[in-house]
Design an enzyme around this catalytic site. Structure first.
Site, PDB file in Angstrom:
ATOM      1  N   LYS A  32     -70.478 -50.754  67.757  1.00  0.00           N
ATOM      2  CA  LYS A  32     -71.206 -49.501  67.935  1.00  0.00           C
ATOM      3  C   LYS A  32     -71.321 -49.219  69.436  1.00  0.00           C
ATOM      4  O   LYS A  32     -71.798 -50.062  70.184  1.00  0.00           O
ATOM      5  CB  LYS A  32     -72.604 -49.593  67.330  1.00  0.00           C
ATOM      6  CG  LYS A  32     -73.378 -48.291  67.443  1.00  0.00           C
ATOM      7  CD  LYS A  32     -74.744 -48.397  66.814  1.00  0.00           C
ATOM      8  CE  LYS A  32     -75.766 -49.010  67.731  1.00  0.00           C
ATOM      9  NZ  LYS A  32     -76.130 -48.173  68.899  1.00  0.00           N
ATOM     10  N   ASP A  59     -72.452 -43.830  68.487  1.00  0.00           N
ATOM     11  CA  ASP A  59     -73.873 -43.555  68.207  1.00  0.00           C
ATOM     12  C   ASP A  59     -74.477 -42.727  69.336  1.00  0.00           C
ATOM     13  O   ASP A  59     -75.135 -43.270  70.221  1.00  0.00           O
ATOM     14  CB  ASP A  59     -74.573 -44.913  68.058  1.00  0.00           C
ATOM     15  CG  ASP A  59     -76.068 -44.806  67.848  1.00  0.00           C
ATOM     16  OD1 ASP A  59     -76.527 -43.784  67.328  1.00  0.00           O
ATOM     17  OD2 ASP A  59     -76.768 -45.783  68.187  1.00  0.00           O
ATOM     18  N   LYS A  61     -76.247 -39.761  68.609  1.00  0.00           N
ATOM     19  CA  LYS A  61     -77.441 -39.104  68.037  1.00  0.00           C
ATOM     20  C   LYS A  61     -77.624 -37.683  68.559  1.00  0.00           C
ATOM     21  O   LYS A  61     -78.643 -37.369  69.203  1.00  0.00           O
ATOM     22  CB  LYS A  61     -78.692 -39.932  68.324  1.00  0.00           C
ATOM     23  CG  LYS A  61     -78.682 -41.343  67.747  1.00  0.00           C
ATOM     24  CD  LYS A  61     -80.051 -42.001  67.901  1.00  0.00           C
ATOM     25  CE  LYS A  61     -80.093 -43.410  67.378  1.00  0.00           C
ATOM     26  NZ  LYS A  61     -79.411 -44.405  68.218  1.00  0.00           N
ATOM     27  N   ASP A  64     -79.234 -30.731  69.057  1.00  0.00           N
ATOM     28  CA  ASP A  64     -79.236 -29.546  69.922  1.00  0.00           C
ATOM     29  C   ASP A  64     -79.065 -28.333  69.018  1.00  0.00           C
ATOM     30  O   ASP A  64     -79.102 -28.469  67.785  1.00  0.00           O
ATOM     31  CB  ASP A  64     -78.088 -29.661  70.950  1.00  0.00           C
ATOM     32  CG  ASP A  64     -78.371 -28.881  72.234  1.00  0.00           C
ATOM     33  OD1 ASP A  64     -78.940 -27.759  72.141  1.00  0.00           O
ATOM     34  OD2 ASP A  64     -78.029 -29.365  73.320  1.00  0.00           O
ATOM     35  N   THR A 120     -85.792 -46.630  63.637  1.00  0.00           N
ATOM     36  CA  THR A 120     -86.421 -47.875  63.176  1.00  0.00           C
ATOM     37  C   THR A 120     -87.432 -48.425  64.190  1.00  0.00           C
ATOM     38  O   THR A 120     -88.134 -49.384  63.900  1.00  0.00           O
ATOM     39  CB  THR A 120     -85.351 -48.942  62.869  1.00  0.00           C
ATOM     40  OG1 THR A 120     -84.376 -48.915  63.901  1.00  0.00           O
ATOM     41  CG2 THR A 120     -84.686 -48.697  61.546  1.00  0.00           C
ATOM     42  N   ARG A 212     -79.156 -57.110  69.851  1.00  0.00           N
ATOM     43  CA  ARG A 212     -79.661 -58.199  70.690  1.00  0.00           C
ATOM     44  C   ARG A 212     -79.675 -59.560  70.020  1.00  0.00           C
ATOM     45  O   ARG A 212     -79.543 -60.577  70.703  1.00  0.00           O
ATOM     46  CB  ARG A 212     -81.056 -57.825  71.202  1.00  0.00           C
ATOM     47  CG  ARG A 212     -80.989 -56.724  72.249  1.00  0.00           C
ATOM     48  CD  ARG A 212     -82.326 -56.091  72.491  1.00  0.00           C
ATOM     49  NE  ARG A 212     -82.743 -55.265  71.371  1.00  0.00           N
ATOM     50  CZ  ARG A 212     -83.845 -54.518  71.346  1.00  0.00           C
ATOM     51  NH1 ARG A 212     -84.647 -54.520  72.385  1.00  0.00           N
ATOM     52  NH2 ARG A 212     -84.144 -53.791  70.292  1.00  0.00           N
TER      53      ARG A 212
HETATM   54  O1  C5P Z   1     -80.690 -54.873  69.632  1.00  0.00           O
HETATM   55  P1  C5P Z   1     -80.895 -54.238  68.313  1.00  0.00           P
HETATM   56  O2  C5P Z   1     -80.310 -55.024  67.146  1.00  0.00           O
HETATM   57  O3  C5P Z   1     -82.323 -53.803  68.058  1.00  0.00           O
HETATM   58  O4  C5P Z   1     -80.000 -52.922  68.432  1.00  0.00           O
HETATM   59  C1  C5P Z   1     -80.159 -51.845  67.622  1.00  0.00           C
HETATM   60  C2  C5P Z   1     -79.156 -50.803  67.989  1.00  0.00           C
HETATM   61  O5  C5P Z   1     -79.207 -49.815  66.962  1.00  0.00           O
HETATM   62  C3  C5P Z   1     -79.427 -50.088  69.305  1.00  0.00           C
HETATM   63  O6  C5P Z   1     -78.158 -49.780  69.876  1.00  0.00           O
HETATM   64  C4  C5P Z   1     -80.131 -48.811  68.898  1.00  0.00           C
HETATM   65  O7  C5P Z   1     -79.839 -47.717  69.734  1.00  0.00           O
HETATM   66  C5  C5P Z   1     -79.569 -48.568  67.511  1.00  0.00           C
HETATM   67  N1  C5P Z   1     -80.385 -47.807  66.574  1.00  0.00           N
HETATM   68  C6  C5P Z   1     -81.660 -48.156  66.188  1.00  0.00           C
HETATM   69  N2  C5P Z   1     -82.382 -47.412  65.299  1.00  0.00           N
HETATM   70  C7  C5P Z   1     -81.847 -46.336  64.763  1.00  0.00           C
HETATM   71  C8  C5P Z   1     -80.537 -45.961  65.119  1.00  0.00           C
HETATM   72  C9  C5P Z   1     -79.839 -46.734  66.021  1.00  0.00           C
HETATM   73  O8  C5P Z   1     -82.173 -49.162  66.623  1.00  0.00           O
HETATM   74  N3  C5P Z   1     -82.513 -45.641  63.853  1.00  0.00           N
END
Ligand code: C5P
Length: 237
Positions: A32, A59, A61, A64, A120, A212
């Site tokens: 991603k 991603d 998002k 606009d 989330t 992460r």
């Molecule tokens: O590090 P982590 O597992 O929390 O990464 C989550 C990834 O998913 C990040 O790149 C974040 O931008 C993305 N994301 C998110 N929640 C969403 C959509 C995308 O955490 N609803």
């Protein structure tokens, strides 16, 4: 490699990204690309990843006015990514225009359009008190998913905790992509509605996004393998 697991490449530039993927033997896995990397490197990063055979979820998002989103999606369609997204909060017309932009672009690539329901990182309190959106968080996520489907989206980004209800409301072929994934024993960072890969699979996720828990692990290769194993084995993993 597992086609259901997208690794979030939240790195500041291509050099660090490439080094991470090579050092940890993660070439060719689904990835991603988010705002951080894309705004630094631009479309070239997509070209580079495609050369290394990575399936790509772009991603960005988008949110606009409908015409601007349509034109942006026309440009995104030429990149040939597998999945891209908009915020469902942009409204039904914006989602329809986004789809039109993707399908009217010059490329024949079948890029899936998904809509972010509720991030989330948000919880019930943020939804009701800060954003002043009334009602239960899950009901809102399902409502946004239904609206996105009616507007032509192929699926949604949602929390694992809403995936089952969304599948129930929108049908099995409507894609659910779920971030907020943590391996067993890992901490939650800034994500509020989290789950393990096994729990995600059992609860109707088609794809998970993991960042992460893998990128900041002591041994990222092993952490990625653990995610694959937990996904393959369901909740037992
Ligand atoms: O590090 P982590 O597992 O929390 O990464 C989550 C990834 O998913 C990040 O790149 C974040 O931008 C993305 N994301 C998110 N929640 C969403 C959509 C995308 O955490 N609803």
């Amino acid at each position: 490699m597992n086609k259901h697991i997208y690794l979030a490449l939240d790195f500041p530039n291509w050099e660090e990204t490439k080094q991470f993927l090579d050092e940890n033997h993660l070439q060719g896995i689904p990835v991603k690309v988010g705002m951080e990397l894309f705004y630094k490197e631009g479309p070239a990063v997509i070209e580079n990843l495609k050369q290394d055979n990575h399936p790509i979820f772009l991603d960005l998002k988008l949110h606009d006015i409908p015409t601007t989103v349509m034109r942006a999606m026309r440009n995104i369609s030429s990149l040939g990514v597998d999945i891209t997204n908009v915020h469902a909060l942009g409204g039904n017309e914006m989602i329809k225009f986004a789809k039109e932009g993707l399908t009217s672009g010059s490329s024949n690539y079948d890029t899936k359009l998904i809509a972010v329901t509720i991030l989330t990182s948000m919880d019930q309190n943020v939804l009701n008190k800060e954003l002043r959106i009334p009602g239960n968080l899950e009901d809102n996520a399902v409502y946004f998913a239904e609206s996105a489907k009616e507007s032509g989206a192929d699926g949604v980004v949602c929390s694992v905790h809403e995936a089952t209800a969304i599948k129930h409301a929108c049908g099995d072929s409507f894609l659910t992509v779920t971030p907020g994934i943590r391996l067993k024993e890992a901490n939650s960072n800034d994500q509020k509605r989290i789950a393990t890969p096994g729990f995600a699979k059992e609860n109707g996720s088609d794809y998970i996004v993991i960042g992460r828990s893998v990128t900041q692990a002591e041994n990222p290769y092993e952490a990625y393998q653990q995610a694959v194993e937990e996904w393959n084995n369901g909740v037992k993993g």
